[in-house]
Design an enzyme around this catalytic site. Structure first.
Site, PDB file in Angstrom:
ATOM      1  N   ARG A  44       0.824  -1.220   0.000  1.00 51.07           N
ATOM      2  CA  ARG A  44       0.000   0.000   0.000  1.00 51.07           C
ATOM      3  C   ARG A  44       0.858   1.269   0.000  1.00 51.07           C
ATOM      4  O   ARG A  44       0.435   2.310  -0.499  1.00 51.07           O
ATOM      5  CB  ARG A  44      -0.941  -0.010   1.212  1.00 51.07           C
ATOM      6  CG  ARG A  44      -2.052   1.040   1.165  1.00 51.07           C
ATOM      7  CD  ARG A  44      -3.122   0.737   2.213  1.00 51.07           C
ATOM      8  NE  ARG A  44      -4.275   1.627   2.188  1.00 51.07           N
ATOM      9  CZ  ARG A  44      -4.465   2.622   3.049  1.00 51.07           C
ATOM     10  NH1 ARG A  44      -3.584   2.848   3.989  1.00 51.07           N
ATOM     11  NH2 ARG A  44      -5.547   3.381   2.970  1.00 51.07           N
ATOM     12  N   ILE A  70      -7.333   7.664  -0.514  1.00 54.03           N
ATOM     13  CA  ILE A  70      -7.130   6.237  -0.773  1.00 54.03           C
ATOM     14  C   ILE A  70      -7.969   5.495   0.265  1.00 54.03           C
ATOM     15  O   ILE A  70      -7.980   5.839   1.439  1.00 54.03           O
ATOM     16  CB  ILE A  70      -5.637   5.844  -0.695  1.00 54.03           C
ATOM     17  CG1 ILE A  70      -5.437   4.332  -0.893  1.00 54.03           C
ATOM     18  CG2 ILE A  70      -4.969   6.267   0.593  1.00 54.03           C
ATOM     19  CD1 ILE A  70      -3.966   3.923  -1.097  1.00 54.03           C
ATOM     20  N   SER A  71      -8.718   4.500  -0.180  1.00 54.01           N
ATOM     21  CA  SER A  71      -9.662   3.813   0.695  1.00 54.01           C
ATOM     22  C   SER A  71      -8.967   3.141   1.884  1.00 54.01           C
ATOM     23  O   SER A  71      -7.824   2.702   1.796  1.00 54.01           O
ATOM     24  CB  SER A  71     -10.427   2.754  -0.087  1.00 54.01           C
ATOM     25  OG  SER A  71     -11.130   3.353  -1.144  1.00 54.01           O
ATOM     26  N   GLN A  72      -9.743   3.066   2.960  1.00 53.12           N
ATOM     27  CA  GLN A  72      -9.299   2.402   4.186  1.00 53.12           C
ATOM     28  C   GLN A  72      -9.241   0.884   3.927  1.00 53.12           C
ATOM     29  O   GLN A  72     -10.198   0.328   3.391  1.00 53.12           O
ATOM     30  CB  GLN A  72     -10.356   2.740   5.232  1.00 53.12           C
ATOM     31  CG  GLN A  72     -10.110   2.252   6.606  1.00 53.12           C
ATOM     32  CD  GLN A  72     -11.365   2.473   7.460  1.00 53.12           C
ATOM     33  OE1 GLN A  72     -12.286   3.178   7.064  1.00 53.12           O
ATOM     34  NE2 GLN A  72     -11.387   1.850   8.613  1.00 53.12           N
TER      35      GLN A  72
END
Ligand code: SAH
Length: 220
Positions: A44, A70-72
């Site tokens: 990530r 940015i998504s969790q």
């Protein structure tokens, strides 16, 4: 603005913090081992700004630039787990590719991933990031995802990474028979909604409360 060069070197720290992230996802109730393995396989830190790389494995949304995030990891895991439940993802469409992180996770689980993004510089970033991790099978397109991707439809899976007030009709139409779509619905308060296309009807299941950036119209 030019997309920055992805930074791939991060070494052991990444290995350890990544393992911790997976442990946390388990504690939060993610049980699909293939989803956990897919998340563990994607570095990530490559997808976040260099200044934030040390926080890449915290379970939070992080800024991407252009007011996007940015998504969790938990939400990515939760959405993909709900979509999979008892089957493979098959041909998958992601709306809102952002920096490409979730697309990279999806590409660990299925061979056919299409992803659209409305902000051109973000799409360029996604391209660089995916190339940096040698993930070449995601097909990216600069487009308004509210209209889906008619040239590649129908899709077995559609995953929407931005919140809409209503389910976009084109996305329902582009869902294959027995296909599944997940999307955040709402504005100030949002909820994840899973939609399955059955022979005669679309069946909706309401899941967790969430917080996504809004699904916007047009491209920029
Ligand atoms: N999937 C990304 C999350 C990106 S945030 C990740 O893995 O981190 C949501 C993204 O949806 C933003 O990049 C935003 O620009 C994009 N978006 C919003 N409305 C859209 C639309 N109508 N079509 C395509 N992308 C859209």
């Amino acid at each position: 603005m030019m997309p920055g060069r992805p930074h791939t070197g991060y070494g052991m720290t990444s290995q350890r913090t990544r393992a911790r992230m997976i442990e946390r996802l388990r504690e939060q109730g993610i049980v699909d081992e293939e989803v956990l393995a897919a998340i563990a396989a994607v570095p990530r830190h490559v997808f976040v700004e260099e200044a934030l790389a040390s926080r890449a494995y915290e379970d939070t949304a992080l800024p991407l630039g252009f007011s996007q995030t940015i998504s969790q990891p938990y939400v990515v895991a939760r959405m993909i787990e709900a979509l999979r439940a008892g089957r493979d993802l098959g041909k998958t469409l992601e709306i809102g590719a952002g920096c490409g992180y979730q697309a990279a996770v999806l590409a660990q689980l299925t061979d056919e991933v299409y992803a659209v993004e409305r902000i051109a510089p973000l799409l360029a970033k996604a391209k660089l990031n995916l190339r940096a991790i040698k993930q070449l099978k995601v097909r990216l397109k600069h487009a308004d995802g509210q209209f889906g991707l008619p040239e590649a439809a129908p899709f077995d899976t559609i995953i929407v990474a931005a919140a809409a007030a209503h389910v976009p009709r084109a996305l329902l139409q582009q869902l294959a028979p027995n296909g599944r779509m997940i999307l955040p619905l709402g504005a100030a308060t949002q909820q994840l909604v899973l939609i399955e296309r059955r022979a005669e009807a679309y069946v909706e299941t309401r899941l967790d409360a969430v917080r996504f950036v809004p699904l916007l119209s047009g491209v920029e």
